[in-house]
Write a protein that holds these residues in place. Sequence first.
Motif, PDB file in Angstrom:
ATOM      1  N   GLY A 156       0.751  -1.131  -0.161  1.00  0.00           N
ATOM      2  CA  GLY A 156      -0.029   0.069  -0.130  1.00  0.00           C
ATOM      3  C   GLY A 156       0.748   1.251  -0.136  1.00  0.00           C
ATOM      4  O   GLY A 156       2.144   1.419   0.235  1.00  0.00           O
ATOM      5  N   THR A 157       0.290   2.438  -0.055  1.00  0.00           N
ATOM      6  CA  THR A 157       1.000   3.475  -0.518  1.00  0.00           C
ATOM      7  C   THR A 157       0.703   4.680   0.691  1.00  0.00           C
ATOM      8  O   THR A 157       1.452   5.700   0.952  1.00  0.00           O
ATOM      9  N   SER A 158      -0.562   4.743   1.011  1.00  0.00           N
ATOM     10  CA  SER A 158      -0.910   5.655   2.184  1.00  0.00           C
ATOM     11  C   SER A 158      -2.063   5.540   3.155  1.00  0.00           C
ATOM     12  O   SER A 158      -2.884   4.701   2.927  1.00  0.00           O
ATOM     13  N   VAL A 159      -1.896   6.109   4.211  1.00  0.00           N
ATOM     14  CA  VAL A 159      -2.988   6.288   5.137  1.00  0.00           C
ATOM     15  C   VAL A 159      -3.521   7.737   5.452  1.00  0.00           C
ATOM     16  O   VAL A 159      -2.536   8.364   5.736  1.00  0.00           O
ATOM     17  N   THR A 160      -4.628   8.108   5.286  1.00  0.00           N
ATOM     18  CA  THR A 160      -5.196   9.406   5.702  1.00  0.00           C
ATOM     19  C   THR A 160      -6.100   9.239   6.919  1.00  0.00           C
ATOM     20  O   THR A 160      -6.781   8.376   6.950  1.00  0.00           O
ATOM     21  N   SER A 161      -5.567  10.014   7.800  1.00  0.00           N
ATOM     22  CA  SER A 161      -6.346   9.910   9.214  1.00  0.00           C
ATOM     23  C   SER A 161      -6.682  11.384   9.451  1.00  0.00           C
ATOM     24  O   SER A 161      -6.196  12.259   9.642  1.00  0.00           O
ATOM     25  N   ILE A 162      -7.987  11.472   9.640  1.00  0.00           N
ATOM     26  CA  ILE A 162      -8.690  12.882   9.861  1.00  0.00           C
ATOM     27  C   ILE A 162      -9.284  12.774  11.415  1.00  0.00           C
ATOM     28  O   ILE A 162      -9.731  11.698  12.126  1.00  0.00           O
TER      29      ILE A 162
END
Length: 271
Positions: A64-70
Motif C-alpha cells: 500500500g501507499t498511504s493512510v489518511t487519518s482525520i
Amino acid sequence: MDSADIEEVHGRLSRPGYGTLTPDELAFVQRAVTSEAPDRVIEIGTGAGLTAGIIAGLLAKTGGTSVTSIDAGTRFFAAPDLAIGHLAAQVYSGDAVRIDIRTGTRSIDLTGTDGPWQLAVIDADHAHPWPILDTMALWPHLTGNRTVLHHNLQQFRRNRPGLGIGPRVLFNEVPEAHRHASPAGGWNIFAVDLRMRQRMFEEVALNALSIPWTVRPPLEAEVLDQFRSVMKPHFSDGFWREFDECVGLNRWSRAKRLYFAARRGAAGLRR
C-alpha cells in the motif's frame, strides 16, 4: 509488522485513557489490511495516532501507499498538551507509506481530498447518528471491497448513560450478509461491507436515522446543511425527504440548548 510487533508497540506506547484499540482489536484490523491489500486506507478519528501508525506499517508489507487519518479536534482529547496523531511517527518511521494526518476535519470535509480509498476505519464520535453519517460520507469515496471497520460496538453498555449507541444502531440495521463482528475486545469491533445497492444502503441509513439521536450537544444546523450539500448528489430525492423528517424530529430549540448547556456546567462544577 506482525502480531508480535503490534503487541510490543501497544504495550510500549498506549496509555490509559488514550482510547486506543486493544491488541486483539488491532489484530482484526491487521487481518483486514492483509487480506484486502488496499492501496489507500482512511481512518476517521485519529486520536493518539497509534492505529494510523500500525496501518502504515501493515501497508508497507502489503504494498500500500498511504493512510489518511482525520480528526475533528485540533488537540489530543486525552492530553491537550500532545498533538493529535503524535504516536503515528513513533510506530512507523519508514518512507514507503505516507501518513497524512488532518486535524479539524470531519468526514463531511472529504471532498477534494486524496481518495478514493479501499478500506476505512471509523473510531470517532460514537454518539448516534455520527457513525452512520461518517459511513454515508465515505460512500462516494470508497472503491474495491468497500470495507468499513467500526470500533466500540459495546460502548452503549460499557459507558452509561448510553449516548454512544451509534455503532450498535448501525450494526443492527446492516443486513447480516454485509456485517461481521469480531470477538476481539469483547465483541467490540466489526466490519461493514458496503458492496450493496444504493437503495439498500439508503434503507440502512434511514432505519438508523429514524432512531432518536443521542449526540450531545445536538448537531448544529450548519453541520447538517453542509452534510446535505456535500452528499446530495449521491442519494435519492426520496432519501433526502425522509432525512429532513429525521432532522426535524431531533431538532432542539434554543431554550433546550441553553438548558442542556446549564446542566453540563453544573455537572462540571460538581466534579
